[in-house]
Design a protein around this motif. Sequence first.
Motif, PDB file in Angstrom:
ATOM      1  N   GLY A 223      10.604   0.734  82.423  1.00 13.73           N
ATOM      2  CA  GLY A 223      11.591   1.695  82.913  1.00 13.73           C
ATOM      3  C   GLY A 223      11.519   2.943  82.045  1.00 13.73           C
ATOM      4  N   ARG A 224      11.938   4.055  82.623  1.00 12.51           N
ATOM      5  CA  ARG A 224      11.871   5.319  81.889  1.00 12.51           C
ATOM      6  C   ARG A 224      12.774   5.285  80.649  1.00 12.51           C
ATOM      7  N   VAL A 225      13.988   4.785  80.854  1.00  7.61           N
ATOM      8  CA  VAL A 225      14.946   4.763  79.750  1.00  7.61           C
ATOM      9  C   VAL A 225      14.409   3.910  78.604  1.00  7.61           C
ATOM     10  N   SER A 226      13.910   2.727  78.954  1.00  7.60           N
ATOM     11  CA  SER A 226      13.487   1.825  77.880  1.00  7.60           C
ATOM     12  C   SER A 226      12.275   2.375  77.137  1.00  7.60           C
ATOM     13  N   GLN A 227      11.382   3.042  77.859  1.00  7.97           N
ATOM     14  CA  GLN A 227      10.196   3.608  77.192  1.00  7.97           C
ATOM     15  C   GLN A 227      10.591   4.573  76.079  1.00  7.97           C
ATOM     16  N   ILE A 228      11.521   5.474  76.424  1.00 11.11           N
ATOM     17  CA  ILE A 228      11.921   6.502  75.453  1.00 11.11           C
ATOM     18  C   ILE A 228      12.687   5.862  74.299  1.00 11.11           C
ATOM     19  N   THR A 229      13.623   4.981  74.633  1.00  9.54           N
ATOM     20  CA  THR A 229      14.430   4.368  73.563  1.00  9.54           C
ATOM     21  C   THR A 229      13.537   3.570  72.610  1.00  9.54           C
ATOM     22  N   ASN A 230      12.627   2.783  73.172  1.00  9.41           N
ATOM     23  CA  ASN A 230      11.760   1.960  72.317  1.00  9.41           C
ATOM     24  C   ASN A 230      10.926   2.827  71.372  1.00  9.41           C
ATOM     25  N   LYS A 231      10.395   3.912  71.905  1.00  8.04           N
ATOM     26  CA  LYS A 231       9.552   4.802  71.105  1.00  8.04           C
ATOM     27  C   LYS A 231      10.349   5.352  69.906  1.00  8.04           C
ATOM     28  N   CYS A 232      11.559   5.801  70.187  1.00  7.46           N
ATOM     29  CA  CYS A 232      12.368   6.400  69.114  1.00  7.46           C
ATOM     30  C   CYS A 232      12.857   5.330  68.140  1.00  7.46           C
ATOM     31  N   MET A 233      13.169   4.148  68.655  1.00  9.31           N
ATOM     32  CA  MET A 233      13.623   3.051  67.784  1.00  9.31           C
ATOM     33  C   MET A 233      12.483   2.641  66.851  1.00  9.31           C
ATOM     34  N   ASN A 234      11.276   2.573  67.383  1.00 12.94           N
ATOM     35  CA  ASN A 234      10.131   2.199  66.551  1.00 12.94           C
ATOM     36  C   ASN A 234       9.841   3.277  65.501  1.00 12.94           C
ATOM     37  N   SER A 235      10.072   4.522  65.880  1.00 14.64           N
ATOM     38  CA  SER A 235       9.874   5.606  64.916  1.00 14.64           C
ATOM     39  C   SER A 235      10.882   5.472  63.768  1.00 14.64           C
ATOM     40  N   LEU A 236      12.096   5.098  64.096  1.00 12.13           N
ATOM     41  CA  LEU A 236      13.133   4.893  63.078  1.00 12.13           C
ATOM     42  C   LEU A 236      12.704   3.810  62.078  1.00 12.13           C
ATOM     43  N   ILE A 237      12.178   2.716  62.620  1.00 17.44           N
ATOM     44  CA  ILE A 237      11.751   1.614  61.739  1.00 17.44           C
ATOM     45  C   ILE A 237      10.546   2.058  60.910  1.00 17.44           C
ATOM     46  N   SER A 238       9.558   2.632  61.596  1.00 15.99           N
ATOM     47  CA  SER A 238       8.318   3.029  60.905  1.00 15.99           C
ATOM     48  C   SER A 238       8.610   3.971  59.744  1.00 15.99           C
ATOM     49  N   ASN A 324      20.078   9.436  82.897  1.00 10.05           N
ATOM     50  CA  ASN A 324      20.038  10.450  81.846  1.00 10.05           C
ATOM     51  C   ASN A 324      21.117  10.203  80.798  1.00 10.05           C
ATOM     52  N   GLU A 325      22.289   9.804  81.275  1.00  9.93           N
ATOM     53  CA  GLU A 325      23.385   9.501  80.352  1.00  9.93           C
ATOM     54  C   GLU A 325      22.997   8.354  79.422  1.00  9.93           C
ATOM     55  N   MET A 326      22.304   7.376  80.031  1.00 14.48           N
ATOM     56  CA  MET A 326      21.912   6.206  79.253  1.00 14.48           C
ATOM     57  C   MET A 326      20.884   6.585  78.179  1.00 14.48           C
ATOM     58  N   VAL A 327      19.943   7.472  78.547  1.00 15.45           N
ATOM     59  CA  VAL A 327      18.946   7.935  77.571  1.00 15.45           C
ATOM     60  C   VAL A 327      19.659   8.670  76.438  1.00 15.45           C
ATOM     61  N   LEU A 328      20.564   9.567  76.816  1.00 14.10           N
ATOM     62  CA  LEU A 328      21.260  10.385  75.823  1.00 14.10           C
ATOM     63  C   LEU A 328      22.076   9.507  74.875  1.00 14.10           C
ATOM     64  N   ASP A 329      22.794   8.548  75.423  1.00 12.71           N
ATOM     65  CA  ASP A 329      23.605   7.647  74.584  1.00 12.71           C
ATOM     66  C   ASP A 329      22.722   6.833  73.645  1.00 12.71           C
ATOM     67  N   GLY A 330      21.655   6.284  74.209  1.00 12.62           N
ATOM     68  CA  GLY A 330      20.771   5.428  73.411  1.00 12.62           C
ATOM     69  C   GLY A 330      20.131   6.209  72.275  1.00 12.62           C
ATOM     70  N   LEU A 331      19.605   7.394  72.605  1.00 13.75           N
ATOM     71  CA  LEU A 331      18.951   8.184  71.563  1.00 13.75           C
ATOM     72  C   LEU A 331      19.982   8.725  70.575  1.00 13.75           C
ATOM     73  N   GLY A 332      21.206   8.961  71.065  1.00 17.02           N
ATOM     74  CA  GLY A 332      22.299   9.401  70.184  1.00 17.02           C
ATOM     75  C   GLY A 332      22.559   8.366  69.100  1.00 17.02           C
ATOM     76  N   SER A 333      22.473   7.102  69.459  1.00 19.46           N
ATOM     77  CA  SER A 333      22.736   6.048  68.461  1.00 19.46           C
ATOM     78  C   SER A 333      21.689   6.091  67.348  1.00 19.46           C
TER      79      SER A 333
END
Length: 395
Positions: A223-238, A324-333
């Motif tokens: 899904g589009r939302v999960s792709q973006i969130t996962n990428k940013c979450m992995n960047s946070l860990i890395s 879009n709201e879901m992407v924004l909220d997720g990346l906001g976290s």
Amino acid sequence: MRLETFRYTERFGSVIMRDVQKVLELDSGWNEEDELHETFAARRVEERKIKAIEEKMAIIIPTRDEKLRLFDGVVSGVPHECTKIVISNSERRQFDRFAMERETLKQYCQFTKNQAYILHQKDPHIGEALQAAGYTDILDENGIVCDGKAEGMILGIFLAKLFGKKYIGFIDADNYFPATVLEYIRAYAAALSMARMPFAMVRILWHYKPKILGEGLYFKKWGRVSQITNKCMNSLISSNTGFETDVIKTGNAGEHAMSLNLAEVIPYASGFAIEPQELVSIFEHYGGVHAVSAGEKASSGIEIFQIETRNPHLHEEKGEEHLNEMVLDGLGSIFHSPLCGKETERLILDQLRHRNILSDDETPPALKLLSPPSTANFEKFREIVENHLESYSLP
Ligand code: GDD
Ligand code: MG
């Protein structure tokens, strides 16, 4: 159930993240003497272990104005042993949709000899109980629980504790396939039974999500939302561990379960930021970057499983704006976490601007954080809710 064994594990302080494990066999038989119990590639979880966990698990179904047929189907997919708790925020004025949900669940309980609980998020007694417990983060100025899926889920955590449950799992009410629900919950139980740490979480990765494309079906993997969130979450860990990783594949997983001891101690975020925030909170508190403060009980180890299930995931489509709201909220976290460095910040802003979710001079708005349920005076909550339990209980 038979699952792949985990081959790759990532560590972040006292948090252990297991890479995705696929479900290989939905039903792996009842023969306890199976010599293929554990091989290099596969691990069999016996039926009795799955049932033993299900007995100790509350399944929370958050719902807001979903089609009754979908709700009914979802309920029918929950294994008999689980304690079913529906937290509704459905309309009660023009049409009393909540009353219809209650009636549907009541009939189901009568026909199937099930016991279930259903309550409205805005029930004044619930607000009163949370107020008495000093847990006001999810209350509005009138002492009523605010709108939001997260708010409903947190209420679910309080109820699971009230019923003495050891595990809690969440299932959305808008799923088209009851058998998918069944598989998710079996996967929760299978993963939780494999946990070696005292605190555990399991997040579901869908096999495919069918979309109508032209005249046929297209089975989309990501899904589009999960792709973006996962990428940013992995960047946070890395950026915090110094080793690049792609271990997180379930940043948004709405379908997930936890041991209750974990669910009680992590801070959450309002609305749809809740699932990514769970991971961010765990990394912040137990990732070892900042000193673990006294009283943070889960420091003895948290294990996160990610299970890829077999059934396709088909749910209600709620439109572009909602996504879009879901992407924004997720990346906001992720953006507002003290763990978020410059590089991850830049990645988040690029993603949001590229998709026209934010303009060039905007940054993600701060999220409303919600304290861990363990900060509440639970006995006060219990005292009040127990007086009304009969009205929530079905049949
Ligand atoms: N109690 C309650 N209160 N339930 C709510 C509320 C509310 O205010 N708002 C929505 N829900 C219910 C919906 O009825 C549904 O059962 C569930 O919460 C999920 O909401 P959806 O609107 O269907 O969300 P989604 O399908 O776009 O997103 C889901 O999947 C994402 C990715 O896996 C959600 O589970 C997200 O939280 C998740 O990140
Ligand atoms: Mg949905």
